[in-house]
Design an enzyme around this catalytic site. Structure first.
Site, PDB file in Angstrom:
ATOM      1  N   SER A 122      28.744 -58.268  11.290  1.00 13.12           N
ATOM      2  CA  SER A 122      29.496 -57.032  11.216  1.00 13.12           C
ATOM      3  C   SER A 122      30.626 -57.202  10.219  1.00 13.12           C
ATOM      4  O   SER A 122      30.843 -58.288   9.690  1.00 13.12           O
ATOM      5  CB  SER A 122      30.089 -56.694  12.584  1.00 13.12           C
ATOM      6  OG  SER A 122      31.187 -57.549  12.846  1.00 13.12           O
ATOM      7  N   LYS A 123      31.332 -56.129   9.975  1.00  9.45           N
ATOM      8  CA  LYS A 123      32.331 -56.215   8.909  1.00  9.45           C
ATOM      9  C   LYS A 123      33.503 -57.116   9.260  1.00  9.45           C
ATOM     10  O   LYS A 123      34.333 -57.407   8.429  1.00  9.45           O
ATOM     11  CB  LYS A 123      32.813 -54.835   8.463  1.00  9.45           C
ATOM     12  CG  LYS A 123      33.085 -53.855   9.545  1.00  9.45           C
ATOM     13  CD  LYS A 123      33.553 -52.534   8.945  1.00  9.45           C
ATOM     14  CE  LYS A 123      33.767 -51.509  10.019  1.00  9.45           C
ATOM     15  NZ  LYS A 123      32.913 -50.354   9.970  1.00  9.45           N
ATOM     16  N   ARG A 124      33.538 -57.571  10.493  1.00 10.41           N
ATOM     17  CA  ARG A 124      34.564 -58.558  10.842  1.00 10.41           C
ATOM     18  C   ARG A 124      34.351 -59.859  10.066  1.00 10.41           C
ATOM     19  O   ARG A 124      35.289 -60.554   9.742  1.00 10.41           O
ATOM     20  CB  ARG A 124      34.498 -58.897  12.332  1.00 10.41           C
ATOM     21  CG  ARG A 124      35.156 -57.901  13.249  1.00 10.41           C
ATOM     22  CD  ARG A 124      35.619 -58.602  14.525  1.00 10.41           C
ATOM     23  NE  ARG A 124      34.698 -59.639  14.966  1.00 10.41           N
ATOM     24  CZ  ARG A 124      33.570 -59.408  15.627  1.00 10.41           C
ATOM     25  NH1 ARG A 124      33.232 -58.172  15.921  1.00 10.41           N
ATOM     26  NH2 ARG A 124      32.784 -60.394  15.985  1.00 10.41           N
ATOM     27  N   HIS A 125      33.087 -60.191   9.806  1.00 11.26           N
ATOM     28  CA  HIS A 125      32.777 -61.493   9.225  1.00 11.26           C
ATOM     29  C   HIS A 125      32.755 -61.514   7.706  1.00 11.26           C
ATOM     30  O   HIS A 125      33.129 -62.479   7.086  1.00 11.26           O
ATOM     31  CB  HIS A 125      31.399 -61.966   9.700  1.00 11.26           C
ATOM     32  CG  HIS A 125      31.210 -61.890  11.166  1.00 11.26           C
ATOM     33  ND1 HIS A 125      31.883 -62.710  12.027  1.00 11.26           N
ATOM     34  CD2 HIS A 125      30.438 -61.090  11.927  1.00 11.26           C
ATOM     35  CE1 HIS A 125      31.513 -62.416  13.269  1.00 11.26           C
ATOM     36  NE2 HIS A 125      30.653 -61.438  13.226  1.00 11.26           N
TER      37      HIS A 125
END
Length: 478
Positions: free
Chosen positions: A248-251
């Site tokens: 996800s865009k967290r990573h």
RNA sequence: GGCCCCAUCGUCUAGCGGUUAGGACAUCGGCCUCUCACGCCGGUAACACGAGUUCGAAUCUCGUUGGGGUCACCA
């Protein structure tokens, strides 16, 4: 034999995710490989989460990647419409059939009731798993209340299907429940609309992420209840984050657009994505046409992978470096927006001459634009540190001498320029390094650049001497 | 937790009963060199574990462990 009909069916609730792009790619490759059709269907049955902006963003990304579709939004096709929100009649008909044949029933239990029951169960035992208790399964009355339609799942035996990647997958029916087909507002749920559309659109091969493998048994049950053939199924191993969980865009950057903005070329993105879960011996770098030629489900692996930005960046680099992979024309066209973003209107001829110099030096178009902007500016932007270190009063006599040595060169070509330069350096008892850096700063404004003589060649005699003059003024303390 | 799936260097992977287990990225040395790169040469680094089957298992079977996915009136 007619080619396969495959589809990519995104739900428009955001940008095109890199994992979604890979699913689209594999489908597209299969269609192109066998002269089939690639279809886009927008799964927008969840009105709350869908938006027209997302549809636009996803289509833009697909277009940018060059994954053109034969049927779908914008291009239409024999199975219009390609938006599920506009296909409700078909689902309604299908559901009536199912109710009529006893495969489905109306359930009047409210969401609140079931949520409460689920919560109560979880409170007693957090690990317990709630299943719809079948309250309305055999009811025959039709109270005047909102209802959902549920599928009457078998409770014994198992549901099997054959997967092009995973082989036979068998799931006990006892682990299933009477899943919902239609919401109270009449909108269908994923499993229903997916099956109805795949059937009506004549889809022969359904390829999607492995995260869908769990509801495939439900879909298989539906196909059978309808009396339809189950299409070929292919599930793709997951693309996980570097840490190993859902990407996800967290990573990392996970939208196709972000890579586009970084200056990755579409073919590089395709190359990386193709090699993720699919391989062809030891080959790492592929042209788009090669992928079409070589793609095969047999070479798709089963194990999940972790997204690796380093590898991705390297593939991007490889594509920019090799003219075989990115022609001068494409390179020039793709880099233009990046140069324009830096306030440069690139001269096409100059650009094509400068390109070979940056090819081995730029991993992305953004880096490339940055690396060659000095060619296009009236005067190079002078790096402060470079100026302090190399454009010093002590450098002035060297620069002045070079102006003459180079300026008097009969031929403005790399070889004679370098020869004259080296002869002069030697005659003065100097070292290359001592004069190369001041000259580099004079010409490019920075301490790192392509080779001096190739830069001079691209710049041409006039600009080279002009910049030398300018540098002499600066170094003299002007 | 139920169900499903997976398991080769840190990462992507090749391998489909007999290989010094190969390649690529990353990493570490070195060479090249006017800077930065490119390039070239070399190093470190993997078959999760345990039982079988077999003359012989990374390759086949089972188990263990580990990891992931999924369990909605989302898709």
């Amino acid at each position: 034999m007619v080619g396969p009909r495959v589809r990519f069916a995104p739900s428009p609730s955001g940008y095109l995710h890199i994992g979604g792009a890979r699913t689209a790619l594999f489908n597209w490759l299969w269609a192109r490989r066998h002269g089939g059709k690639f279809i886009i269907r927008i799964e927008d049955t969840d009105q709350d989460r869908s938006s027209i902006e997302s549809v636009r963003a996803i289509l833009d990304a697909l277009e940018w990647l060059g994954l053109d579709w034969d049927e779908g939004p914008e291009v239409g096709g024999p199975h219009e419409p390609y938006f599920q929100s506009e296909r409700r009649d078909a689902y309604a008909r299908a559901v009536e059939t199912l109710i009529g044949s006893g495969h489905a029933y109306r359930c009047y239990c409210s969401k609140e009731e079931l949520d409460a029951a689920r919560a109560a169960l979880k409170a007693k035992d957090a690990k317990a798993q709630f299943r719809y208790p079948g309250t309305c399964r055999d009811r025959t009355d039709r109270p005047d209340k909102p209802f959902v339609v549920r599928f009457k799942s078998p409770t014994e035996g198992a549901t099997d299907f054959s997967d092009l990647v995973f082989g036979t997958v068998s799931t006990p029916n006892a682990s299933q429940q009477d899943f919902v087909l239609v919401r109270p507002n009449g909108y269908p749920l994923y499993n229903l609309s997916c099956v109805v559309d795949d059937h009506e659109m004549g889809i022969t091969t359904v390829a999607r992420g492995r995260d869908h493998i769990g509801n495939t048994p439900q879909q298989v049950m539906l196909y059978r209840a309808f009396g339809w053939d189950v299409p070929e199924l292919a599930h793709l191993p997951m693309m996980l984050s570097a840490k190993g969980d859902k990407l996800s865009k967290r990573h990392a950057a996970v939208s196709v657009r972000e890579y586009r903005e970084r200056g990755y070329t579409p073919n590089a993105v395709l190359n990386y994505l193709a090699r993720f879960g699919w391989s062809y011996g030891d080959q790492e770098i592929f042209e788009k046409a090669e992928l079409v030629e070589l793609f095969d489900w047999k070479r798709v692996g089963k194990s999940d992978g972790k997204f690796d930005e380093n590898k991705f960046a390297d593939v991007a680099f490889e594509h920019l470096k090799e003219e075989r992979l990115t022609s001068a024309e494409h390179y020039a066209a793709w880099i233009a927006p990046f140069l324009e973003g830096a306030g440069i209107r690139p001269d096409r001829e100059l650009l094509e001459k400068a390109l070979p110099l940056v090819r081995p030096r730029a991993r992305t178009l953004a880096e490339a634009a940055n690396a060659l902007d000095f060619f296009f500016r009236e005067t190079p932007e002078l790096d402060d540190k470079a100026k302090k270190k190399f454009l010093t009063p002590e450098a002035v006599p060297y620069l002045q001498a070079l102006r003459t040595v180079l300026g008097d060169s009969p031929a403005w070509e790399e070889e004679p320029l370098e020869r004259r330069f080296r002869e002069w350096v030697e005659s003065e008892g100097l070292k290359m390094k001592q004069v190369a850096q001041p000259l580099r700063v004079a010409l490019t404004g920075r301490t790192a650049s392509p080779g001096l003589f190739e830069v001079m060649l691209v710049l041409g005699r006039d600009k080279t001497l002009e910049r030398l003059e300018g540098a002499i003024r600066v170094a003299s303390g002007g």
